[in-house]
Write a protein that holds these residues in place. Structure first.
Motif, PDB file in Angstrom:
ATOM      1  N   CYS A 113       0.863  -1.189   0.000  1.00  0.00           N
ATOM      2  CA  CYS A 113       0.000   0.000   0.000  1.00  0.00           C
ATOM      3  C   CYS A 113       0.890   1.225   0.000  1.00  0.00           C
ATOM      4  N   HIS A 115       0.990   4.168   1.568  1.00  0.00           N
ATOM      5  CA  HIS A 115       0.277   4.737   2.710  1.00  0.00           C
ATOM      6  C   HIS A 115       0.124   6.251   2.613  1.00  0.00           C
ATOM      7  N   CYS A 134      -3.660   5.082   7.838  1.00  0.00           N
ATOM      8  CA  CYS A 134      -3.633   5.191   6.377  1.00  0.00           C
ATOM      9  C   CYS A 134      -5.047   5.183   5.838  1.00  0.00           C
ATOM     10  N   HIS A 136      -6.016   4.314   2.981  1.00  0.00           N
ATOM     11  CA  HIS A 136      -6.263   3.209   2.044  1.00  0.00           C
ATOM     12  C   HIS A 136      -6.436   1.876   2.754  1.00  0.00           C
ATOM     13  N   CYS A 137      -5.485   1.526   3.642  1.00  0.00           N
ATOM     14  CA  CYS A 137      -5.484   0.196   4.240  1.00  0.00           C
ATOM     15  C   CYS A 137      -5.772   0.217   5.740  1.00  0.00           C
TER      16      CYS A 137
HETATM   17 ZN   LIG Z   1      -1.882   1.998   3.615  1.00  0.00          ZN
END
Ligand SMILES: [Zn+2]
Length: 147
Positions: A113, A115, A134, A136-137
Motif C-alpha cells: 500500500c 500509505h 492510512c 487506504h489500508c
Molecule cells: Zn496503507
C-alpha cells in the motif's frame, strides 16, 4: 476502521517457491540504484526482515531468485509496514571494452500500500503528536515525536 498491521502472510502472494503458482508482480515496485539500497541496508538493516524466495522479474517474464528485506515500522512497535526491498539475481553482461563481466542485480523498492496518513481527532502536529491511520489500508501511522 480496524487497526491494520502487516504480517508475512500479506507478502505471500508476491513471493513464490519456484514452481506454480507463479507469484504476483511486486506491488508498486520501482527501481532503486543498488548503491542507494546498500546505504539503506547499512542504515536500516536492523529494522528489516530478510525473506528469500522467487519474485517475478520486472518484465513479468519469469520468477527469479530474490532476497527480500521487509521493512519494520519503528512507530508501530516494529511490526511489518507492508513495504520492502527486493534484490533479484540479474546475472550480468560481458563488456567487450573493459574485458570483464559487469554484474547487474535488479534492486526494487515495493509497497503493498502507498500509505497516506489521515490525522485523527486530537492531532496536534505543532507539538509532534500526529495520531492517524492510512486512508487506504487502515494501518496505524501514529507519530509521536512530541515533547
Ligand atoms: Zn496503507
Amino acid at each position: 476502521m480496524d487497526r491494520k498491521s502487516y504480517t508475512l502472510d500479506d507478502f505471500a502472494p508476491f513471493i513464490g517457491k519456484g514452481g506454480r503458482p507463479l507469484p504476483a508482480p511486486l506491488p508498486n515496485a520501482e527501481d532503486v540504484d543498488p548503491l542507494e539500497f546498500l546505504n539503506a541496508l547499512a542504515a536500516g538493516g536492523h529494522m528489516m526482515e530478510p525473506v528469500w524466495g522467487y519474485t517475478l522479474l520486472p518484465d513479468g517474464s519469469r520468477p527469479q531468485w530474490t532476497q527480500l528485506f521487509l521493512s519494520h515500522d519503528a512507530n508501530m512497535g516494529f511490526e511489518l509496514s507492508g513495504r520492502g526491498y527486493a534484490v533479484s539475481y540479474g546475472g550480468g553482461r560481458y563488456d567487450q571494452e573493459l574485458r570483464k563481466n559487469i554484474p547487474a542485480p535488479i534492486v526494487r523498492r515495493f509497497a503493498i500500500c502507498k500509505h497516506e496518513q489521515v490525522l485523527a481527532a486530537g492531532a496536534n502536529p505543532d507539538r509532534g503528536w500526529r495520531p492517524g491511520a492510512c486512508k487506504h489500508c487502515g494501518m496505524d501511522m501514529t507519530i509521536d515525536s512530541g515533547d
